[in-house]
Design an enzyme around this catalytic site. Structure first.
Site, PDB file in Angstrom:
ATOM      1  N   LYS A  76       1.332  -1.677  -5.286  1.00 18.25           N
ATOM      2  CA  LYS A  76      -0.079  -2.013  -5.514  1.00 18.25           C
ATOM      3  C   LYS A  76      -0.851  -0.815  -6.045  1.00 18.25           C
ATOM      4  O   LYS A  76      -1.569  -0.909  -7.043  1.00 18.25           O
ATOM      5  CB  LYS A  76      -0.730  -2.534  -4.238  1.00 18.25           C
ATOM      6  CG  LYS A  76      -2.198  -2.855  -4.451  1.00 18.25           C
ATOM      7  CD  LYS A  76      -2.899  -3.183  -3.172  1.00 18.25           C
ATOM      8  CE  LYS A  76      -4.399  -3.242  -3.390  1.00 18.25           C
ATOM      9  NZ  LYS A  76      -5.137  -3.244  -2.169  1.00 18.25           N
ATOM     10  N   ASP A  95      -2.271  -7.892  -3.913  1.00 18.45           N
ATOM     11  CA  ASP A  95      -2.369  -7.801  -2.462  1.00 18.45           C
ATOM     12  C   ASP A  95      -2.647  -9.210  -1.961  1.00 18.45           C
ATOM     13  O   ASP A  95      -2.623 -10.167  -2.734  1.00 18.45           O
ATOM     14  CB  ASP A  95      -3.429  -6.788  -2.015  1.00 18.45           C
ATOM     15  CG  ASP A  95      -4.834  -7.155  -2.467  1.00 18.45           C
ATOM     16  OD1 ASP A  95      -5.051  -8.271  -3.010  1.00 18.45           O
ATOM     17  OD2 ASP A  95      -5.746  -6.333  -2.280  1.00 18.45           O
ATOM     18  N   GLN A 139      -8.198 -10.150 -13.564  1.00 17.51           N
ATOM     19  CA  GLN A 139      -7.914 -10.173 -12.126  1.00 17.51           C
ATOM     20  C   GLN A 139      -8.944  -9.360 -11.371  1.00 17.51           C
ATOM     21  O   GLN A 139      -9.409  -9.763 -10.304  1.00 17.51           O
ATOM     22  CB  GLN A 139      -6.495  -9.631 -11.887  1.00 17.51           C
ATOM     23  CG  GLN A 139      -6.123  -9.385 -10.462  1.00 17.51           C
ATOM     24  CD  GLN A 139      -6.543  -7.994  -9.958  1.00 17.51           C
ATOM     25  OE1 GLN A 139      -6.813  -7.844  -8.801  1.00 17.51           O
ATOM     26  NE2 GLN A 139      -6.624  -6.999 -10.797  1.00 17.51           N
TER      27      GLN A 139
END
Length: 170
Positions: A76, A95, A139
Site C-alpha cells: 500500500k 486498503d 481512486q
C-alpha cells in the site's frame, strides 16, 4: 494556505528543513509512512536518491517490488509512493476502504470476501479497467469523497451511494 495548514497541530519533528506536526487528534496519517520511506531511501539504501530516481523508469510492479524491499514498506505505501512521487498515475493503494469502494461501485461480486494480495490485484485492475491511465487519481478522489468530513460539505442529495453511471476516463 500551505503555511496555515502546516502550522496546525503539535510539533512532531523536523527533517531536511521541513517541520512535521501531529494533528490535535494525535493522527499523523499516511504522510508519515511516506516520509519514513523517503528517509529509508536516502539513509539506509546504498543507492539513496539516485536509486529512487531509477524507479521512475520501471513499470509499476517493478517499482512497487523495489520499494517493498525496504523495511516497513508494504504494497500500500509502495503504491502511494509510486502514485504520488514516481509518476505512476495508475497505481492503486489498496486498503480496506478502497476495497469497500471497489465492491460498492466496480466489483460487487467480491463483497464479503477477504482482502488478500490476489484480491488487491483484482481491485487495482478493476480501477485501471474503469478509469484508465489516471486510475490512481480517480481512486484518490473516490476515497476522499467517502470521508465524513468531505461528505458533510456535499448537499444531502449527493449522499446516495448507488452508482449512477460513473464516467470512464481512458
Amino acid at each position: 494556505m500551505v503555511d496555515f495548514i502546516s502550522s496546525k497541530g503539535s510539533f512532531w519533528g523536523m527533517w531536511e528543513g521541513m517541520i512535521f506536526r501531529v494533528s490535535d487528534s494525535g493522527e499523523i496519517g499516511i504522510g508519515l509512512n511516506i516520509l519514513l520511506a523517503r528517509w529509508q531511501l536516502c539513509n539506509q539504501n546504498p543507492g539513496g536518491v539516485e536509486w529512487l530516481a531509477t524507479l521512475r523508469k520501471l513499470d509499476l510492479q517493478e517499482a512497487i517490488d523495489g520499494l517493498c524491499s525496504l523495511p516497513g514498506v508494504g504494497p500500500k505505501v509502495a503504491a502511494c509512493i509510486a502514485l504520488f512521487s514516481l509518476d505512476q498515475h495508475h497505481a492503486i493503494p489498496v486498503d480496506t476502504h478502497v476495497w469497500q469502494i471497489a465492491t460498492r461501485y466496480l466489483i460487487p461480486e467480491l463483497a464479503g470476501t477477504r482482502l488478500t494480495p490476489k484480491i488487491c490485484n483484482r481491485v487495482a485492475d478493476a480501477f485501471v479497467s474503469k478509469y484508465g491511465k489516471y486510475a490512481g487519481w480517480a481512486q484518490t478522489l473516490l476515497f476522499i469523497s467517502e470521508l465524513p468530513s468531505q461528505r458533510a460539505l456535499l448537499p444531502s442529495s449527493f449522499w446516495n451511494t448507488e452508482e449512477r453511471s460513473s464516467p470512464s476516463f481512458k
